[in-house]
Enzyme design. Sequence first.
Site, PDB file in Angstrom:
ATOM      1  N   ASP A 112       3.535  -2.079   5.805  1.00 48.14           N
ATOM      2  CA  ASP A 112       4.086  -2.314   4.644  1.00 48.14           C
ATOM      3  C   ASP A 112       5.340  -2.951   4.953  1.00 48.14           C
ATOM      4  O   ASP A 112       5.324  -4.042   5.818  1.00 48.14           O
ATOM      5  CB  ASP A 112       4.488  -0.850   4.109  1.00 48.14           C
ATOM      6  N   HIS A 164       9.816  -0.121  -0.584  1.00 45.69           N
ATOM      7  CA  HIS A 164       8.244   0.146  -0.702  1.00 45.69           C
ATOM      8  C   HIS A 164       7.857   0.867   0.247  1.00 45.69           C
ATOM      9  O   HIS A 164       7.145   2.156   0.327  1.00 45.69           O
ATOM     10  CB  HIS A 164       7.538  -1.236  -1.057  1.00 45.69           C
ATOM     11  N   ASN A 205      -3.268  -2.849  -8.790  1.00 43.36           N
ATOM     12  CA  ASN A 205      -2.789  -2.424 -10.053  1.00 43.36           C
ATOM     13  C   ASN A 205      -3.054  -3.448 -11.149  1.00 43.36           C
ATOM     14  O   ASN A 205      -2.383  -3.920 -12.024  1.00 43.36           O
ATOM     15  CB  ASN A 205      -1.045  -2.322  -9.758  1.00 43.36           C
ATOM     16  N   SER A 207      -0.262   2.023  -4.912  1.00 42.77           N
ATOM     17  CA  SER A 207       0.312   1.964  -3.610  1.00 42.77           C
ATOM     18  C   SER A 207       0.830   3.660  -3.479  1.00 42.77           C
ATOM     19  O   SER A 207       0.938   4.019  -2.363  1.00 42.77           O
ATOM     20  CB  SER A 207       1.789   1.509  -3.594  1.00 42.77           C
TER      21      SER A 207
END
Length: 464
Positions: free
Chosen positions: A166, A198, A291, A358
């Site tokens: 990430d 994130h 998404n 996520s």
Amino acid sequence: MLSLRSQMVRSLTVLFAACAAWGGGSAQPQGVWAQNPPGQAGPPGQGAAPRMVDVLIGFDQPPGAAQRDLVRGRGGEIRRSFWLVPAVAARIPETAVQALANARGVTVVEPDGEFHAVDDQQSPPPLTEQQIAAELSYGWGVGHIGAGPLHAMGKLGASVRVAVLDTGIKSHVELGIAGGGNFTDVGPAHDYLDRHGHGTHVAGTIAAFRNGFGVVGVAPAVELYGLKVLRDNGSGQFSFMISALEWCVLNGIDVTNHSYSSGSNPGSLMQQAFDAAYHDFGIVHVAAAGNAGNAGGNNDTVQWPARYASVVAVAATNQNDSRASFSSSGPAVEVSAPGVSIFSTYIDGLWVQMSGTSMASPHVAGVAALLVAEGVVDPDAIRFVIGATAKPLGSTNRFGAGLVQAFDAVALVSDVADPPPGADEPTDPEPEDPPPGDDGPVDPEPEPENPPPGRGNGRGNGKK
């Protein structure tokens, strides 16, 4: 009729042209044109410099001196060389693409495009002290999937190695970071410090301590590794991921989490890297489905790498077990998990809410880690248990097998009694004021020099 290779070259040229036309659109891969954009001249006296493109070049054997010379002979620069797949990442003149694709020993030339972090709220506001105190209502996901009673039994995922690929992980009072590395093209190799937020949020859902305040992760005793494959702006090239997967193999990682995506297929070399880590080294890959869903959830929008057969694609649900409207749908969805208003760790010692697939993916990665801790080390077996024990929610295109169930999954493979009523609530008591986070990075473990032919899982059972 065009030969297969000629068709491939023509398709590749069209794809490069499309990448150039995308420009700076945040929803599409960026950065394919690495330097000298169209119409920009080179150094004085040299005229217009060739347009340079970032590519992945596959060979019919592991790349050596001959393969590197081939790329350099076409004006290219080798950026990375891989052993998990027989390929290199390079920057080459656009005019050399066809010549390299036609060269003897070259199997494929593909754009080294970009993945992007998958979340709906890129810059979430910090919660107030009153909100932090209400952790039991904000940190709902871990309890909702039944991890609480497992924690009470001491089933915390100890000794399992989980890597979060990430934006990195920042030190936090709720997180213990065992090591990691930076695989981007920015900063030193040891700097996996998260400056985006994130990755730290994702890490908390997997591994936040069971320490009496803040939140608790699904598997709070795992060995947590932060692999920075996304730059501080949330984007990262495909080649960064291959390098990180190689690190995972070398460092005995059991489970990887991938809360990023690309709307276009990264190509055969990226897939080969995931497949090799999964089939040859027994690493379980869990990824955000994406998404890109529509309100009805009736389209096929699962993104990559979740779309690969060797990766568990996770869709997002809310507290009512309804599908999140943004959650990607399609036949590749394997399972669902909480992904709306998930409260977790964040940079600068904060806890915040974020939404997205996520946030769903790390719930499943945590359950996979709990299963590894119980001795289930075959990736196919782990996926079977997760699917067989999931709570059906409806359409498999929207939910896969259903909502992941931590307790039921572990119960299927070990001796655990049925939990008492109410035991599926989050296990952390209400917190006192949390201390500030620690900003310092943790030094990564040294990386072995040579790749192993295979590895065991540290419990005496070699992984396939």
